[in-house]
Design a protein around this motif. Structure first.
Motif, PDB file in Angstrom:
ATOM      1  N   ASN A   1       0.844  -1.183   0.000  1.00 32.93           N
ATOM      2  CA  ASN A   1       0.000   0.000   0.000  1.00 32.93           C
ATOM      3  C   ASN A   1       0.879   1.232   0.000  1.00 32.93           C
ATOM      4  O   ASN A   1       1.771   1.372   0.847  1.00 32.93           O
ATOM      5  N   ILE A   2       0.636   2.121  -0.939  1.00 32.76           N
ATOM      6  CA  ILE A   2       1.349   3.396  -1.003  1.00 32.76           C
ATOM      7  C   ILE A   2       0.297   4.503  -0.934  1.00 32.76           C
ATOM      8  O   ILE A   2      -0.573   4.595  -1.808  1.00 32.76           O
ATOM      9  N   THR A   3       0.372   5.328   0.104  1.00 31.06           N
ATOM     10  CA  THR A   3      -0.641   6.363   0.294  1.00 31.06           C
ATOM     11  C   THR A   3       0.015   7.680   0.687  1.00 31.06           C
ATOM     12  O   THR A   3       1.045   7.711   1.345  1.00 31.06           O
ATOM     13  N   TYR A   4      -0.619   8.772   0.267  1.00 27.41           N
ATOM     14  CA  TYR A   4      -0.214  10.127   0.647  1.00 27.41           C
ATOM     15  C   TYR A   4       1.271  10.391   0.378  1.00 27.41           C
ATOM     16  O   TYR A   4       1.992  10.926   1.231  1.00 27.41           O
ATOM     17  N   CYS A   5       1.716  10.021  -0.821  1.00 31.37           N
ATOM     18  CA  CYS A   5       3.113  10.265  -1.199  1.00 31.37           C
ATOM     19  C   CYS A   5       3.177  11.191  -2.415  1.00 31.37           C
ATOM     20  O   CYS A   5       2.264  11.212  -3.249  1.00 31.37           O
ATOM     21  N   ASN A   6       4.270  11.938  -2.498  1.00 30.43           N
ATOM     22  CA  ASN A   6       4.540  12.788  -3.646  1.00 30.43           C
ATOM     23  C   ASN A   6       5.781  12.285  -4.366  1.00 30.43           C
ATOM     24  O   ASN A   6       6.815  12.020  -3.730  1.00 30.43           O
ATOM     25  N   PHE A   7       5.667  12.159  -5.692  1.00 28.69           N
ATOM     26  CA  PHE A   7       6.778  11.703  -6.530  1.00 28.69           C
ATOM     27  C   PHE A   7       7.044  12.799  -7.566  1.00 28.69           C
ATOM     28  O   PHE A   7       6.189  13.062  -8.419  1.00 28.69           O
ATOM     29  N   GLU A   8       8.224  13.415  -7.493  1.00 28.64           N
ATOM     30  CA  GLU A   8       8.481  14.573  -8.345  1.00 28.64           C
ATOM     31  C   GLU A   8       9.907  14.563  -8.869  1.00 28.64           C
ATOM     32  O   GLU A   8      10.858  14.300  -8.133  1.00 28.64           O
ATOM     33  N   ASN A   9      10.031  14.818 -10.174  1.00 26.12           N
ATOM     34  CA  ASN A   9      11.331  14.975 -10.839  1.00 26.12           C
ATOM     35  C   ASN A   9      12.231  13.753 -10.694  1.00 26.12           C
ATOM     36  O   ASN A   9      13.458  13.878 -10.611  1.00 26.12           O
ATOM     37  N   ASN A  10      11.632  12.571 -10.668  1.00 24.92           N
ATOM     38  CA  ASN A  10      12.417  11.338 -10.648  1.00 24.92           C
ATOM     39  C   ASN A  10      12.696  10.884 -12.083  1.00 24.92           C
ATOM     40  O   ASN A  10      11.897  11.134 -12.991  1.00 24.92           O
TER      41      ASN A  10
END
Length: 211
Positions: free
Chosen positions: A28-37
């Motif tokens: 489960n992946i929740t409430y995460c931010n993924f940016e400029n990867n």
């Protein structure tokens, strides 16, 4: 998760130890931010042979060869209430999401619910979403300004696909299917709006290429 780099899965990779564990593992992946990867081959988040829920996450300005946001292989995934903005598959398919299939197993399907896809691009097909499996559902999603060769927003080769209660606005295909390109049989598009989508060749809004 910001400015991470790898060949595969620049942010998260989830894989069981062996194929006998298919269906017995969950992430489960929740409430995460993924940016400029940056993933030089594919995926910011990668699920191999596992069941997963991804909810309330933001994917912004991520880059990969294909599947610039999420890559799923073999098992089921629910993607709910996520935002995908300006992700780019530079050489392949799926600007935001790629649902892949195993050559002999047929486990997985995806439910993509209440998500927003804005300005994602793919060099290949499926500017936002690219699906190779059957029985997927896209519901209550908004697709705006996505671009690909075929299927500016969504491209699928699977059967029994459902797109419902979704909005497609100003998506563009360099070839066919400005918003949606479906090649499988028994697929259904209902209660959805298509506004100002364009394609260079056929199907400014939708191409249905199955039986």
């Amino acid at each position: 998760f910001t400015n991470n780099k790898a060949d595969y899965s620049s942010a998260i990779s989830y894989t069981p130890q062996d194929i006998s564990q298919i269906g017995d593992t969950k992430a489960n992946i929740t409430y995460c931010n993924f940016e400029n990867n940056i993933a030089y081959v594919n995926a910011t988040v990668r699920f191999d042979s596992s069941y997963g829920n991804i909810k309330y996450c933001n994917f912004t300005n991520n880059v990969a060869g294909s599947a610039a946001g999420i890559y799923v292989y073999i098992y089921d995934v629910n993607i709910e209430q996520c935002r995908f903005d300006s992700n780019n598959a530079t050489s392949g398919n799926g600007g935001a999401i790629f649902i892949d299939r195993h050559p002999t197993l047929s486990y997985n399907n995806a439910k993509i619910l209440y998500c927003d896809f804005d300005d994602n691009t793919a060099k290949g097909n499926g500017g936002a979403v690219y699906m190779l499996t059957n029985d997927n559902t896209v519901s209550n999603c908004d697709f705006t300004g996505n671009t690909a060769n075929d299927g500016g927003a969504v491209y699928s080769t699977g059967q029994n696909e459902v797109i419902i209660y979704s909005n497609f606005t100003s998506n563009h295909a360099l070839n066919e299917g400005g918003a949606v390109f479906l090649t499988g049989v028994n697929s259904d598009i209902s209660y959805s709006n298509f506004i100002d989508n364009t394609a260079v060749n056929n199907g400014g809004a939708v191409v249905l290429d199955g039986d």
